[in-house]
Design an enzyme around this catalytic site. Sequence first.
Site, mmCIF file in Angstrom:
data_model
loop_
_atom_site.group_PDB
_atom_site.id
_atom_site.type_symbol
_atom_site.label_atom_id
_atom_site.label_comp_id
_atom_site.label_asym_id
_atom_site.label_seq_id
_atom_site.Cartn_x
_atom_site.Cartn_y
_atom_site.Cartn_z
ATOM 1 N N TYR A 98 -0.698 2.305 7.047
ATOM 2 C CA TYR A 98 0.372 1.434 7.525
ATOM 3 C C TYR A 98 0.211 1.124 9.007
ATOM 4 O O TYR A 98 0.647 0.074 9.478
ATOM 5 C CB TYR A 98 1.734 2.071 7.248
ATOM 6 C CG TYR A 98 2.152 1.959 5.797
ATOM 7 C CD1 TYR A 98 2.818 0.834 5.324
ATOM 8 C CD2 TYR A 98 1.864 2.990 4.887
ATOM 9 C CE1 TYR A 98 3.194 0.732 3.991
ATOM 10 C CE2 TYR A 98 2.235 2.892 3.563
ATOM 11 C CZ TYR A 98 2.895 1.765 3.116
ATOM 12 O OH TYR A 98 3.261 1.657 1.803
ATOM 13 N N GLU A 140 6.506 6.669 -1.652
ATOM 14 C CA GLU A 140 5.163 7.032 -2.115
ATOM 15 C C GLU A 140 4.936 8.540 -2.043
ATOM 16 O O GLU A 140 4.314 9.129 -2.949
ATOM 17 C CB GLU A 140 4.119 6.273 -1.297
ATOM 18 C CG GLU A 140 4.086 4.786 -1.656
ATOM 19 C CD GLU A 140 3.591 3.892 -0.535
ATOM 20 O OE1 GLU A 140 2.884 4.398 0.378
ATOM 21 O OE2 GLU A 140 3.913 2.688 -0.552
#
Length: 401
Positions: A98, A140
């Site tokens: 990310y 996640e």
Amino acid sequence: MLSETSTATVRATLPAVGAAMGDIADLFYRKLFDAHPELLRDLFNRGNQASGTQRQALAGSIAAFAAHLVEHPDTRPDVMLDRIANKHASLGITAPQYEIVHTHLLAAIAEVLGDAVTPEVAAAWDEVYWLMANALIAIEERLYAQQGVTAGDVWREWTVTARVEDTPDVATFRIAPSDGAPAPVFRPGQYVSVQVELADGARQIRQYSLTGAPGSATRSFSVKRVRGGGGPEGEVSAHLHARLRAGDRLRVSAPYGDLVLDDSGAPLLLATAGIGCTPILSMLEHLAEEQHPSPVIVVHGDRSPADHALRADHEALTHELPDASAHFWYENPEPGTPGRTTARTGTVDLSGLPVAAGTRAYLCGPLPFMRAVRSQLLEKGVAAADIHYEVFGPDLWLAQD
């Protein structure tokens, strides 16, 4: 929750950012792959990149998330986030990735919008990004924990135990863990990622729905060969059709997916088109094993009976239920096709089907099909919250709303 200062800035700039999001997504991916070519080779779907659908999906999801923060500040778009997080988990995405996305996405926003990106605007959209990213990271991590794996460590080696040719374009592969350990538990409707090494050395990944019941010792998935037809040839589906045989090994992820069967006992409508029947078959097999007592309506549309993958299973499982009916529509029906289900000509039309109050609907197929069926279900009084769908490939529903 977005801060008050950033909320005002995002509200003021959302029209401009939203209008430019397609250009931003295009530049973002070019910057990302220039800096990290291994991501295009071994993680991102090269077919979706070539067609532009992944860029559309990214633009749609970011714009939808930002709009939700502004319009509904006390809630999150959890349905969208769960769908993205499940896909990410099946790919083994981890938190450090990310940071990479952040670098190139914010750079693309600044380059496309130019002087309009003041320090205040940059800070506001940075906040939007990290609210979305951190929400996904948390989901996640939970998904990895549920599978008993560390973040990103989703891959196991499996062996093909059988291959069945369902139609000229669809093959079903039955697989078992190569180490002899039990297959991981999954919920009806979920999928796995399959990774293959192609001739150029790329290790491309695709998702395929599991088609059997969760209690089986083996797993099965069906692959439709994607032919050109004006778009990119499906390089992974072509590879699997041409090369994968019984005894071969391949890397398969743990099962994920947010389109899962609700076991509340409510009436159900399962509507599919084309290869979209695969997650529904897993649901049907589970319902048949449990002898689901409430009404179940099974609907499917296809080009012809010969193109209807797993048609015999679709029909047989429906008739194993105590209160179920199957309804198939074909654009090109073939008179004399064996089976207990009367085939109709044309596209799926629910107008003549009685839909019970409280019905929960599950849809899977091409986006125009699902939009049409959803509209018909809403007209019949099915609550919007009770209509669930699965998109094969990038979720363009958001991008096109």
